[in-house]
Enzyme design. Structure first.
Site, mmCIF file in Angstrom:
data_model
loop_
_atom_site.group_PDB
_atom_site.id
_atom_site.type_symbol
_atom_site.label_atom_id
_atom_site.label_comp_id
_atom_site.label_asym_id
_atom_site.label_seq_id
_atom_site.Cartn_x
_atom_site.Cartn_y
_atom_site.Cartn_z
ATOM 1 N N HIS A 1 -20.506 87.555 70.452
ATOM 2 C CA HIS A 1 -19.835 86.539 71.263
ATOM 3 C C HIS A 1 -19.817 85.209 70.510
ATOM 4 C CE1 HIS A 1 -19.808 89.183 74.814
ATOM 5 N NE2 HIS A 1 -20.985 89.572 74.382
ATOM 6 N N TYR B 1 -31.261 88.637 71.501
ATOM 7 C CA TYR B 1 -30.829 87.256 71.710
ATOM 8 C C TYR B 1 -31.794 86.296 71.036
ATOM 9 C CZ TYR B 1 -27.450 88.717 75.312
ATOM 10 O OH TYR B 1 -26.403 89.283 75.992
#
Length: 366
Positions: free
Chosen positions: A78, A348
């Site tokens: 992303h 993440y």
């Protein structure tokens, strides 16, 4: 974490300096190390080296970097996105499922990010089959709820190892500039759930805008009410705007999603309803590749309205340093045993550490 980096960024931009430029960036590096340790401690990874995530996370991030090449300073997935600011208007209905303060009647500030999947921050919007929305709710009791959602209700694979294999299958061939169709076909032959996901996206074309897509938690979470009752829930953000598939002419603008979002927000706020879908017997709790049927008797709770008021570029917007870890949860929401959740959290963190380290190295050379 985000406040710390916001503060450091302000110091850098204001021309703040120590007697030594080296000392200036050494302090920032120490801050990153401390934040990494705090992140690892909160995720239960103490015992791992401070600057290393679990092996599965390292493999996933490495696989992302190998897909289209390294893009320093950007998220490993992303990478292309835009920050948004707004609030959540809770109507109190969600409180019967979870004691989380975010579901008490009232208003909660929200910072979020719209994005498209992929490692390339310059990818053309028209190439993506999905839209994504990540949010951080600033819960009144000082806690946070972070969630990262996609515009498909299911995921393409069930486990982190399968995901690494999928990324390898979609790695761009240097000779052609595209993935090898034979390699993708071989992967899908071994992973029919990935083929099912591709078929779902084929039957549900990408939306024409960020604001007319629905976004899904994909994984299930355990909601715990004030009396201790627990039930598994998947949630979705359902837009007030009417869905419309993207057209070929719209795809000619490589950045049409951000352009149209800014233009639409100039005319007024955008809204989504937070819908909580409660698990029924037979529903998959730990397998994100399996959809929950939309049966008429399924309990669905409209918990309130997400309102997005404005957008800012991600380069210096409020979402820049937020890690939208789906396991940053308030009391009253707990993770299921879905293996993707722990892997996403670790991945993440690893991505966050790498891009922040790259920013420090870049800044120290200026």
């Amino acid at each position: 974490m985000a406040k710390t980096f916001d503060y450091l960024n302000k110091l850098l931009r204001s021309g703040w300096a120590y007697p030594s430029l080296l000392l200036r960036y050494a302090i920032i590096a120490v801050a990153i190390g401390g934040i990494s340790f705090a992140y690892a401690f909160s995720a239960g990874w103490v015992g791992w080296p401070v600057h290393r995530a679990p092996l599965s996370a390292t493999r996933v991030v490495n696989a992302f970097e190998a897909t289209t090449g390294l893009h320093p300073g950007f998220r490993r997935n992303h990478a292309k996105g835009i920050c948004v600011i707004g609030h959540f208007e809770s109507n109190g209905a969600g409180a019967r499922l979870s004691r989380a303060r975010v579901f008490a009647r009232g208003v909660v500030p929200v910072v979020g990010r719209f994005s498209v999947p992929g490692t390339n921050p310059a990818v053309a919007d028209g190439e993506s089959r999905l839209r994504s929305l990540a949010l951080r709710f600033a819960v009144p009791d000082g806690g946070e709820w972070r969630t990262a959602m996609n515009s498909a209700p299911i995921f393409s694979v069930r486990t982190p190892d399968d995901f690494v294999a999928e990324l390898a299958a979609h790695r761009v061939d240097k000779a052609t500039g595209k993935p090898d169709p034979a390699r993708i076909a071989a992967f899908e032959e071994q992973h029919p759930e990935a083929r099912a996901f591709r078929e779902w996206t084929r039957q549900h074309p990408a939306s024409s805008d960020f604001d007319n897509a629905a976004y899904y938690s994909v994984s299930a979470f355990r909601f715990v009410s004030a009396d201790g009752t627990s039930r598994y829930v998947r949630w979705s953000m359902v837009p007030d705007s009417v869905y419309r598939p993207v057209t070929a002419s719209e795809r000619r603008d490589p950045d049409f999603l951000a352009h149209r979002l800014v233009k639409t927000l100039a005319q007024g706020p955008l809204r989504w309803h937070l819908i909580l879908a409660v698990a029924q017997p037979g529903d998959a709790i730990t397998d994100a590749t399996r959809v929950w049927p939309q049966t008429p008797d399924r309990e669905r709770v409209d918990a309130g309205t997400l309102v997005i008021d404005s957008a800012q570029p991600q380069i210096d917007g409020p979402c820049r340093n937020i890690d939208f870890d789906p396991l940053v949860l308030p009391a009253g929401i707990e993770p299921s045993a879905d293996p993707l959740l722990a892997a996403r959290s670790a991945t993440y963190m690893e991505s966050f550490y790498r891009r922040m380290s790259e920013e420090v190295r870049f800044a120290s050379k200026r």
